[in-house]
Design a protein around this motif. Structure first.
Motif, PDB file in Angstrom:
ATOM      1  N   GLY A  97      57.696 -18.664 -50.951  1.00 58.65           N
ATOM      2  CA  GLY A  97      58.286 -19.130 -52.198  1.00 58.65           C
ATOM      3  C   GLY A  97      58.799 -17.958 -53.024  1.00 58.65           C
ATOM      4  O   GLY A  97      58.451 -16.801 -52.777  1.00 58.65           O
ATOM      5  N   LEU A  98      59.619 -18.272 -54.027  1.00 57.97           N
ATOM      6  CA  LEU A  98      60.256 -17.238 -54.845  1.00 57.97           C
ATOM      7  C   LEU A  98      60.167 -17.632 -56.313  1.00 57.97           C
ATOM      8  O   LEU A  98      60.657 -18.690 -56.718  1.00 57.97           O
ATOM      9  CB  LEU A  98      61.709 -17.064 -54.427  1.00 57.97           C
ATOM     10  N   LEU A  99      59.510 -16.794 -57.107  1.00 56.62           N
ATOM     11  CA  LEU A  99      59.357 -17.041 -58.539  1.00 56.62           C
ATOM     12  C   LEU A  99      60.106 -15.988 -59.325  1.00 56.62           C
ATOM     13  O   LEU A  99      59.911 -14.786 -59.122  1.00 56.62           O
ATOM     14  CB  LEU A  99      57.870 -17.019 -58.922  1.00 56.62           C
ATOM     15  N   ASP A 100      60.953 -16.443 -60.234  1.00 54.76           N
ATOM     16  CA  ASP A 100      61.718 -15.550 -61.110  1.00 54.76           C
ATOM     17  C   ASP A 100      60.951 -15.398 -62.417  1.00 54.76           C
ATOM     18  O   ASP A 100      60.934 -16.301 -63.250  1.00 54.76           O
ATOM     19  CB  ASP A 100      63.098 -16.162 -61.366  1.00 54.76           C
ATOM     20  N   ALA A 101      60.296 -14.248 -62.600  1.00 51.05           N
ATOM     21  CA  ALA A 101      59.504 -14.004 -63.807  1.00 51.05           C
ATOM     22  C   ALA A 101      60.286 -13.259 -64.881  1.00 51.05           C
ATOM     23  O   ALA A 101      59.725 -12.905 -65.921  1.00 51.05           O
ATOM     24  CB  ALA A 101      58.239 -13.224 -63.456  1.00 51.05           C
TER      25      ALA A 101
END
Length: 325
Positions: free
Chosen positions: A108-112
């Motif tokens: 998964g990919l989380l943009d913080a």
């Protein structure tokens, strides 16, 4: 005020070099033997150490307890000391590289990066996330990678003008109120710098490790060092350094030019005792595929540029095994 401060400083310096040590007792200055001064200094040192230990214990009690993200096995932070070094592009292609190297692994990919979300553009995603029956946001999906970003929750052109508490609240929601399903790796694209978001994520969730991205030039390396030192202070393992934009090869004559310098990140990693994860070239195809929302790992999987990201992904997995074996 400047003259007064200088006078005080001059007076202090004169006292410090005087052969006869002095201490202040009440309104007058009394001369005391040097051995007594040494005793006083020793006592102050002991008191200072005791105070520091008490402060450390109080801070430890005040820190939030790390709570895993449901369904996520390992969290990988992709960070940089400063912006403009290709961190987000690296995070996206790292996530795709992890998936490409082993299709059995879910990523998964989380943009913080709340103020400047890049994942929607890089992954060619638009729209708002749906909600589950438990009011959890369902990540948007592309190229087999579930993604979540503040960019999905606000208008594309709207600036996010928030104070720190609102940003922390948004980060908490992105971490806790998303239905990630079952993930082997969650790659987090961090904002540049060493601020509140970095501290909040590092202290609230168990992080498997951090990847530091830098170009070879000196000004970027200074901030990369600060970033690595910050993760050391908050006890997040540094997986290693990535040297982005390492070399430019002319598409016509194939001559190679080190526009930002040569081996800067590699030398920094060596001096800090940090693992060097590899080079990523400065290439037109990486920029074009990123701008079009078709990252090079999926749009040109057999290209040398895609292979560089796949090697990076393999190096990250290898380092995680070493760090957590």
């Amino acid at each position: 005020m400047a003259h007064f401060t200088y006078s005080r400083l001059s007076h202090f310096l004169k006292l410090s070099v005087n052969k006869v040590s002095v201490v202040r007792a009440g309104p007058e200055i009394q001369h005391v033997p040097g051995c007594c001064v040494q005793s006083i200094r020793w006592q102050r040192s002991v008191d200072s150490k005791t105070l520091q230990e008490r402060q450390r214990q109080q801070m430890a009690r005040g820190l939030p307890k790390q709570k895993p993200i449901s369904g996520v096995k390992q969290i990988i932070l992709v960070a940089s000391g400063k912006g403009g070094v290709g961190k987000s592009t690296t995070a996206v292609n790292l996530a795709l590289g992890l998936s490409a190297n082993d299709s059995s692994k879910s990523v998964g990919l989380l943009d913080a990066d709340v103020y400047g979300p890049s994942i929607p553009k890089l992954m060619n995603l638009k729209g708002s996330p749906d909600l589950t029956d438990n009011n959890l946001m369902i990540p948007l999906m592309n190229y087999g990678i579930p993604c979540m970003s503040m960019g999905f929750l606000v208008d594309e052109m709207a600036p996010i003008v928030w104070r720190g508490l609102m940003v922390m609240s948004a980060i908490e929601k992105l971490l806790r109120q998303v239905d990630w399903g079952e993930l082997d790796f969650l790659v987090v694209d961090m904002p540049p710098g060493t601020g509140d978001v970095q501290l909040s994520i590092s202290q609230n969730v168990p992080v498997a490790g951090a990847v530091i991205v830098s170009t070879p030039q000196d000004i970027a390396l200074l901030d990369a060092r600060r970033g690595a030192e910050m993760f050391n202070k908050v006890h997040v393992p540094v997986i290693g350094l990535v040297q982005n934009m390492s070399v430019f090869q002319c598409p016509n004559c194939l001559h190679q030019t080190h526009i930002f310098g040569s081996d800067g990140a590699k030398n920094l990693a060596l001096s800090m005792g940090v693992h060097f994860l590899g080079d990523v070239p400065l290439h037109l195809s990486i920029r074009e595929t990123s701008d079009s929302g078709k990252p090079v790992v999926v749009s040109a999987p057999d290209s040398p540029e895609a292979e560089a990201y796949k090697r990076l992904a393999a190096a990250v997995v290898q380092r995680l095994k070493q760090l957590h074996s």
